[in-house]
Scaffold this active site. Structure first.
Site, PDB file in Angstrom:
ATOM      1  N   GLY A  63       0.867  -1.176   0.000  1.00 58.70           N
ATOM      2  CA  GLY A  63       0.000   0.000   0.000  1.00 58.70           C
ATOM      3  C   GLY A  63       0.897   1.215   0.000  1.00 58.70           C
ATOM      4  N   HIS A  64       0.921   1.924  -1.104  1.00 64.45           N
ATOM      5  CA  HIS A  64       1.845   3.045  -1.259  1.00 64.45           C
ATOM      6  C   HIS A  64       1.055   4.345  -1.377  1.00 64.45           C
ATOM      7  CE1 HIS A  64       4.824  -0.079  -3.073  1.00 64.45           C
ATOM      8  NE2 HIS A  64       4.700  -0.182  -1.774  1.00 64.45           N
ATOM      9  N   GLN A 248       7.079  -3.693   0.065  1.00 61.77           N
ATOM     10  CA  GLN A 248       7.522  -4.273   1.347  1.00 61.77           C
ATOM     11  C   GLN A 248       8.889  -3.693   1.752  1.00 61.77           C
ATOM     12  OE1 GLN A 248       6.203  -6.969  -1.093  1.00 61.77           O
ATOM     13  NE2 GLN A 248       4.372  -5.971  -0.334  1.00 61.77           N
TER      14      GLN A 248
END
Ligand code: GDP
Ligand code: IMO
Ligand code: MG
Length: 455
Positions: A63-64, A248
């Site tokens: 999730g960026h 990650q």
């Protein structure tokens, strides 16, 4: 003598040019901790200078977050650099793709006025698919682990990479032959159904229904599927700048992380080469993104973890979009002091050339600030981990105390704008990590950044 194809001749000439001109236009961005370091935010800054932006590992477990003015983008699969309209995006072979998520994300960006079409986005033919069967298996495996659960994102990541490694996976290229794809997806669902029902007493999936959905995705994706390795290699040979965007972080790496509390891909920098199909020769910068403190979602060891008042202070209440709650799962993140033993390890396994430090603003008002510089175990002190980060539970952190500062740093734009204690914190971090800090982020917005040195 074999006959050289036109492509080979062109590439030979291009490589020759590159050899003489010494262009190294590939930059890799990696997380140095357990993810959520602010990679999306740093990618957004650096992609202003990039021509191509490419995701190389993981899947929609990522999730960026990118904040541009009053718009906030939360990307799970597409490269964050696509938000800049001049870039071309790619998803490499190292990524596992849940087509439902990808379609939704493409639509969300299009609705926000960002064009996503086959001229701007290429999906690697060799990327593997995540199916509903993988999602069901992730869920069933986590439930069966009980107290020993890994705390996965339940996005089917582990099962999809298991299919890949056991050579039973479905790849994007398979979508191009519709009849064969319909057969193989049904066989895949039936196979996983056997495990779901036999081993976990879970509900089986309907193979026909999954196949119908996936044939729909196949039609949508067909014009996007191509050779990412060839596209990027050629671009690099022409001196075009490519930004490889990691998901990650180092400590979640399947090989180099806190195994078994890791993800199933290689977020570390070499993963960018394998995950995009590129060689070593073009790499220029390897940028490690690190928070000014440490966070982790999910289970696993965390030597500098804090609880109580200090933890609440670092985590925030969830009121601000940048507070420490997962972008993908909404789970509160575990928080703690910055761990330099682990950061030095990340510098080593990634071959970092520089660091980007994020969330310095969150440390304002904390007195004192602590950083972990070594570990203690049974009377012995370790500056580096004897056997990597697997068995971290056995170690106790040794802290150094640094003076805090009260000033709000979120308006700082130059090194000199930062309070002396904040500068001392960055300098000490740099000294202990052994690589320069080139960028300090003081807020989530594009312009909230202090760039240091360089050209
Ligand atoms: P990623 O997974 O590494 O891309 O990071 P996430 O997007 O999951 O989490 C980072 C969060 O911190 C996001 O909400 C960002 O907008 C926010 N963020 C990034 N840099 C800064 C910073 O310097 N200060 C503050 N306050 N927030 C930041
Ligand atoms: P970004 O790219 C933080 C964690 C999960 C879990 C472990 C395994 O936003 O930094 P998985 O679903 O991958 O099998 O879960 O990895 N995890 C992340 N934590 N940021 C991420 O991505 C993560 N992706 C996976 O919480 O502990
Ligand atoms: Mg994240």
């Amino acid at each position: 003598m074999g006959v050289k194809g036109a492509w080979q001749t062109a590439m030979h000439e291009l490589y020759f040019t590159i050899e003489t001109e010494r262009k190294m236009p590939l930059d890799v961005i990696v997380g140095t901790q357990w993810g959520d370091e602010g990679k999306g935010r740093v990618v957004d800054l650096l992609s202003a200078q990039a021509d191509f932006v490419a995701r190389y590992n993981g899947g929609d477990n990522a999730g960026h977050t990118v904040t541009v003015g009053d718009q906030t983008f939360r990307l799970h699969l597409l490269p964050s650099g696509l938000i800049h309209p001049h870039t071309t995006g790619a998803i490499g072979n190292g990524v596992v793709i849940n087509p439902a998520i990808l379609v939704r994300e493409m639509e969300t960006l299009q609705a926000a006025g960002i064009s996503i079409d086959p001229t701007r986005l290429r999906l690697s033919y060799a990327a593997h698919l995540i199916t509903p069967a993988h999602l069901a298996l992730d869920q069933a495996q986590e439930a069966a682990r009980g107290k020993g659960k890994l705390g996965t994102t339940l996005r089917g990541i582990g099962p999809a990479f298991t299919s890949k490694v056991s050579r039973q996976g479905l790849r994007l290229v398979d979508m191009l032959d519709r009849a064969a794809f319909a057969r193989s997806i049904q066989a895949h669902v039936k196979e996983i159904n056997r495990t779901l029902t036999g081993l976990f007493q879970a509900e089986p999936l309907e193979p026909q229904a999954v196949a119908e959905d996936f044939l729909g995705y196949a039609q949508l994706f067909a014009p996007y599927i191509g050779d990412v390795s060839a596209m990027l290699s050629e671009a690099l040979a022409r001196g075009r700048r490519v930004l490889a965007e990691g998901a990650q972080g180092t400590l979640l790496d399947l090989d180099h992380g806190t195994y078994p509390f890791v993800t199933s891909s290689n977020p570390t920098a070499p993963g960018a080469l394998v995950g995009l199909g590129l060689g070593f020769s073009f790499v220029e910068r390897v940028i490690g993104v690190t928070k000014a403190f440490q966070t982790r979602v999910g289970s696993g060891p965390f030597p500098t973890e804090l609880h109580g008042e200090l933890a609440n202070r670092l985590r925030g209440t969830g009121e601000n979009p940048w507070d420490e709650f997962g972008t993908t799962t909404g789970r509160p993140r575990r928080v703690g002091w910055l761990d330099l033993v682990l950061l030095r390890y990340a510098v080593r396994v990634n071959g970092l050339t520089e660091l980007a430090v994020t969330k310095l603003d969150i440390l304002s008002g904390m007195h004192p600030i602590r950083i972990c510089t070594a570990y203690r175990q049974e009377g012995r002190q370790w500056e580096d981990l004897p056997l990597g980060p697997g068995g971290l539970e056995a170690f106790e952190p040794v802290y150094e105390e640094l003076s805090g500062w009260d000033a709000d740093v979120s308006q700082s734009r130059q090194w000199e704008d930062l309070p002396a204690a904040a500068r001392a914190f960055i300098l000490r971090l740099e000294e202990l990590a052994g690589v320069p800090v080139r960028l300090v982020s003081v807020g989530p917005e594009r312009e909230q950044v202090v760039e240091i040195g360089g050209d």
